[in-house]
Design an enzyme around this catalytic site. Structure first.
Site, PDB file in Angstrom:
ATOM      1  N   ASP A   3      -8.600   3.778   1.573  1.00 36.90           N
ATOM      2  CA  ASP A   3      -7.502   3.980   2.523  1.00 36.90           C
ATOM      3  C   ASP A   3      -8.048   4.557   3.830  1.00 36.90           C
ATOM      4  O   ASP A   3      -8.454   5.716   3.886  1.00 36.90           O
ATOM      5  CB  ASP A   3      -6.475   4.938   1.911  1.00 36.90           C
TER       6      ASP A   3
ATOM      7  N   ASN B 248       2.242   1.543   4.327  1.00 35.17           N
ATOM      8  CA  ASN B 248       2.543   0.288   5.039  1.00 35.17           C
ATOM      9  C   ASN B 248       2.257   0.370   6.539  1.00 35.17           C
ATOM     10  O   ASN B 248       2.930  -0.253   7.362  1.00 35.17           O
ATOM     11  CB  ASN B 248       3.997  -0.170   4.788  1.00 35.17           C
TER      12      ASN B 248
ATOM     13  N   CYS C 214       0.868  -1.181   0.000  1.00 30.85           N
ATOM     14  CA  CYS C 214       0.000   0.000   0.000  1.00 30.85           C
ATOM     15  C   CYS C 214       0.907   1.233   0.000  1.00 30.85           C
ATOM     16  O   CYS C 214       2.094   1.143  -0.317  1.00 30.85           O
ATOM     17  CB  CYS C 214      -0.995  -0.023   1.163  1.00 30.85           C
TER      18      CYS C 214
ATOM     19  N   CYS D  64      -1.493   0.900   7.374  1.00 35.96           N
ATOM     20  CA  CYS D  64      -2.938   0.623   7.491  1.00 35.96           C
ATOM     21  C   CYS D  64      -3.343  -0.635   6.729  1.00 35.96           C
ATOM     22  O   CYS D  64      -3.581  -1.690   7.314  1.00 35.96           O
ATOM     23  CB  CYS D  64      -3.764   1.812   6.987  1.00 35.96           C
ATOM     24  N   ARG D  65      -3.440  -0.542   5.401  1.00 37.22           N
ATOM     25  CA  ARG D  65      -4.056  -1.629   4.627  1.00 37.22           C
ATOM     26  C   ARG D  65      -3.161  -2.847   4.450  1.00 37.22           C
ATOM     27  O   ARG D  65      -3.608  -3.987   4.660  1.00 37.22           O
ATOM     28  CB  ARG D  65      -4.478  -1.103   3.240  1.00 37.22           C
ATOM     29  N   SER D  66      -1.895  -2.646   4.013  1.00 37.79           N
ATOM     30  CA  SER D  66      -1.091  -3.841   3.705  1.00 37.79           C
ATOM     31  C   SER D  66      -0.683  -4.632   4.953  1.00 37.79           C
ATOM     32  O   SER D  66      -0.693  -5.873   4.899  1.00 37.79           O
ATOM     33  CB  SER D  66       0.102  -3.516   2.800  1.00 37.79           C
TER      34      SER D  66
END
Ligand code: 4NP
Length: 154
Positions: free
Chosen positions: A123, A11, A8, A13-15
């Site tokens: 995001d 690195n 993401c 939050c999402r990934s």
């Protein structure tokens, strides 16, 4: 060993959320010894940092361990080291292709193209909605794991 890298922007939050969720699904389905998971950001602002508190909270609420999640930036060697390089949105995909010098390679995938959902993972750093992101990440990981099993006959 089959290697998966989630990517993401930051690195945090999402990934890292996807890394922890896929690891848990692998454990549940008995494939932890066959598939390794990591995550990285296209940006370098959060190198060495822990995940965002919102990501840690949603993982904890769902009984998913957050061990070993530390921010790092995507680097060129990742292209050879991973079998699936999975970006969270279309901007990530464009940045991954450019940073890895790979304009169009099938191992670089947009996460939600594997599902019926809208195509970019929102995001939560900007939306604040970690629950929405978690649900999409969870579905995306299920779809990715099904693809990995099919690709490798496991
Ligand atoms: P992520 O969210 O890409 O899901 O980790 C972000 C985290 C931090 C920033 C942007 C997005 N940032 O600009 O610091």
């Amino acid at each position: 060993m089959i290697r998966v890298l989630f990517v993401c922007l930051g690195n945090i939050c999402r990934s890292p959320m996807a890394e922890a969720v896929l690891r848990k699904q692998l454990e549940r389905q008995g494939f932890s010894h066959k598939v390794e998971v990591d995550s990285a950001g296209t940006g370098d602002w959060h190198v060495g940092n822990n995940p965002h508190p919102g990501t840690l909270k949603i993982l904890e609420e769902n009984d998913i361990p957050a061990d070993g999640l530390k921010g790092r930036q995507l680097h060129r060697d990742d292209f050879d080291e991973f079998d699936y390089i999975v970006g969270m949105d279309q901007t990530n995909i464009a940045d991954i292709r450019s940073m890895l010098g790979q304009p169009d390679h099938p191992k670089i995938l947009r996460f939600l193209d594997l599902t019926d959902h809208l195509k970019d993972v929102p995001d939560p750093y900007f939306t604040g909605d970690f629950e929405e992101t978690y649900e999409l990440v969870n579905d995306g990981c299920e779809a990715l794991l099904a693809k990995i099993r099919e690709d490798h006959g496991i």
